[in-house]
Design an enzyme around this catalytic site. Structure first.
Site, PDB file in Angstrom:
ATOM      1  N   ASP A 278      11.252  -8.825   0.024  1.00  0.00           N
ATOM      2  CA  ASP A 278      10.570  -8.663   1.250  1.00  0.00           C
ATOM      3  C   ASP A 278      10.706 -10.050   2.292  1.00  0.00           C
ATOM      4  O   ASP A 278      11.149  -9.321   3.696  1.00  0.00           O
ATOM      5  CB  ASP A 278       9.119  -8.709   1.548  1.00  0.00           C
ATOM      6  CG  ASP A 278       8.389  -7.785   1.013  1.00  0.00           C
ATOM      7  OD1 ASP A 278       9.280  -8.536  -0.771  1.00  0.00           O
ATOM      8  OD2 ASP A 278       7.691  -7.834   0.263  1.00  0.00           O
TER       9      ASP A 278
ATOM     10  N   ASP B 201       5.027 -14.013   7.690  1.00  0.00           N
ATOM     11  CA  ASP B 201       5.907 -12.987   7.763  1.00  0.00           C
ATOM     12  C   ASP B 201       6.174 -12.584   9.493  1.00  0.00           C
ATOM     13  O   ASP B 201       6.220 -11.824  10.144  1.00  0.00           O
ATOM     14  CB  ASP B 201       4.237 -12.342   7.146  1.00  0.00           C
ATOM     15  CG  ASP B 201       4.348 -11.284   6.068  1.00  0.00           C
ATOM     16  OD1 ASP B 201       5.657 -11.162   5.249  1.00  0.00           O
ATOM     17  OD2 ASP B 201       2.830 -11.548   5.470  1.00  0.00           O
TER      18      ASP B 201
HETATM   19  N1  GLY Z   1       4.929  -7.931   1.522  1.00  0.00           N
HETATM   20  C1  GLY Z   1       5.137  -6.667   2.576  1.00  0.00           C
HETATM   21  C2  GLY Z   1       4.650  -5.748   1.433  1.00  0.00           C
HETATM   22  O1  GLY Z   1       3.879  -5.299   0.674  1.00  0.00           O
HETATM   23  O2  GLY Z   1       5.893  -4.622   1.241  1.00  0.00           O
END
Ligand code: GLY
Length: 394
Positions: A180, A115
């Protein structure tokens, strides 16, 4: 395409269920942006008094702050402050952005999660864009180096989650990659430009190509998770973590893919990325169960439609991406952009000033399968809304 917020709110009142209220407010000079700034001013006061970063509202009805050890959402509140600084030029927002991003600066060394792109591009990335402060650039370079440690050339992807702890341990994955993760590539593209070293950009392109090959169905909807064999690069399974089912289309996942390929096109001008972004947009805009106001259910195939929860965060990410894609594409997304922006401006989604624990928007969803953050405000819904408002305005 360039928009004017106030004019468009007037123009689009015919689409709004709460049109009279929005109309009255605009006449008084209260725009979606001024309301957003008023709300985040109140939220900033609370954040200042706790010295913590707001994430959402808990089941107890209290502000839930980000986890100081690491939280994928920690970059969004300072990022929102940067957008407010950009639009208002009020030094209060610059000071706030700098203060709250400094809280997690040390996380630039973390290599246990993908992230870092989300976190450092939204915070320090916007800060560098607006101030040219070289120390912000250096933070981004360190974060990109940490992120690159997760790139596996056998797979051609950055690993999203470690699998030796947490809920991920029980899923039997070896090398999970979630859609993501496309959002982490912007940091890599930028750091290649900063440093003149194309290793970051090469990894981003390889990741985008592998994801293009394996994450999308024939109708251009996306799986959430693709698990790979880290030795051979073979696909082991295609599943979901935050969507309704393995074969369903989790709404925020579609938005991340749309945004991610739009950014890939911005940096590479490779037409295949533009084509993929357009294809995802077509899927979203034409989806038969999309509500009339354009704000999606949390999963395009959610059970209980039309009574399933909406996900405003998916709408704000989608509309911000479309505002950029509209500049590149021969297709015009203006009508759909206007529909979402006008819907978000109504009191169905925008909180009254002083309510909603001072977050801007209501009705987002974190993860229904995990029973977490259902029908709540979220700092990233607000961040991408402010980005969309800025893109309208700029
Ligand atoms: N992983 C990021 C989200 O929950 O969109």
């Amino acid at each position: 395409m360039r928009h004017k917020i106030v004019l468009n709110v007037f123009l689009l009142l015919s689409l709004c269920s709460c049109k009279n209220e929005v109309k009255t407010e605009v006449k008084k000079g209260i725009t979606p942006f001024t309301k957003a700034e008023a709300q985040l001013s109140l939220l900033l006061d609370k954040a200042e008094s706790e010295n913590k970063i707001p994430r959402t509202v808990s089941e107890k009805g209290e502000i839930h702050w980000t986890n100081p050890k690491f939280d994928w959402t920690e970059g969004f509140f300072p990022g929102s402050c940067w957008y407010l600084y950009e639009q208002t030029k009020d030094a209060k927002w610059k000071k706030a952005a700098e203060k709250f991003q400094a809280i997690f600066e040390d996380h630039k060394y973390k290599t246990s999660n993908h992230d870092l792109g989300f976190i450092f591009n939204c915070s320090y990335g916007n800060g560098y864009r607006l101030t040219n402060n070289y120390s912000f650039k250096n933070v981004m370079i360190t974060a990109a180096d940490s992120l690159l440690t997760r790139f596996n050339p056998n797979v051609g992807c950055i690993k999203s989650w470690d699998v030796d702890g947490g809920w991920q341990k029980d899923r039997g994955w070896m090398f999970p990659v979630i859609v993501d993760n496309m959002m982490n590539l912007e940091l890599l593209f930028k750091v290649s430009e900063f440093t003149g070293n194309d290793k970051y950009k090469k990894a981003a392109i390889t990741h985008a190509d592998t994801t293009l090959k394996n994450h999308f169905r024939d109708n251009n909807s996306s799986y959430h998770v693709v698990d790979y064999n880290p030795e051979t690069g073979a696909v082991r399974s295609k599943e979901t973590a935050q969507g309704f089912a393995n074969e369903s289309s989790w709404a925020r996942g579609q938005a991340w893919g749309l945004y991610g390929y739009t950014v890939c096109y911005r940096f590479t001008k490779d037409p295949k990325y533009l084509k993929q972004a357009e294809a995802i947009a077509t899927y979203i805009i034409n989806y038969e169960n999309l509500p009339d106001d354009g704000i999606p259910y949390w999963d395009y195939n959610a059970p209980n439609i039309p009574n399933a929860p909406r996900d405003v965060s998916a709408a704000t990410i989608t509309v911000s991406a479309l505002l950029e894609l509209d500049d590149y594409s021969k297709v015009s997304y203006k009508a759909f952009i206007d529909k979402i922006m006008s819907s978000l401006a109504t009191n169905e989604y925008t909180a009254d000033i002083g309510s909603n624990h001072s977050f801007i928007l209501k009705h987002s969803v974190g993860s229904i399968p995990h029973g977490a953050e259902i029908d709540v405000p979220l700092n990233y819904a607000d961040y991408y809304y402010l980005e969309a408002l800025s893109r309208y305005n700029n």
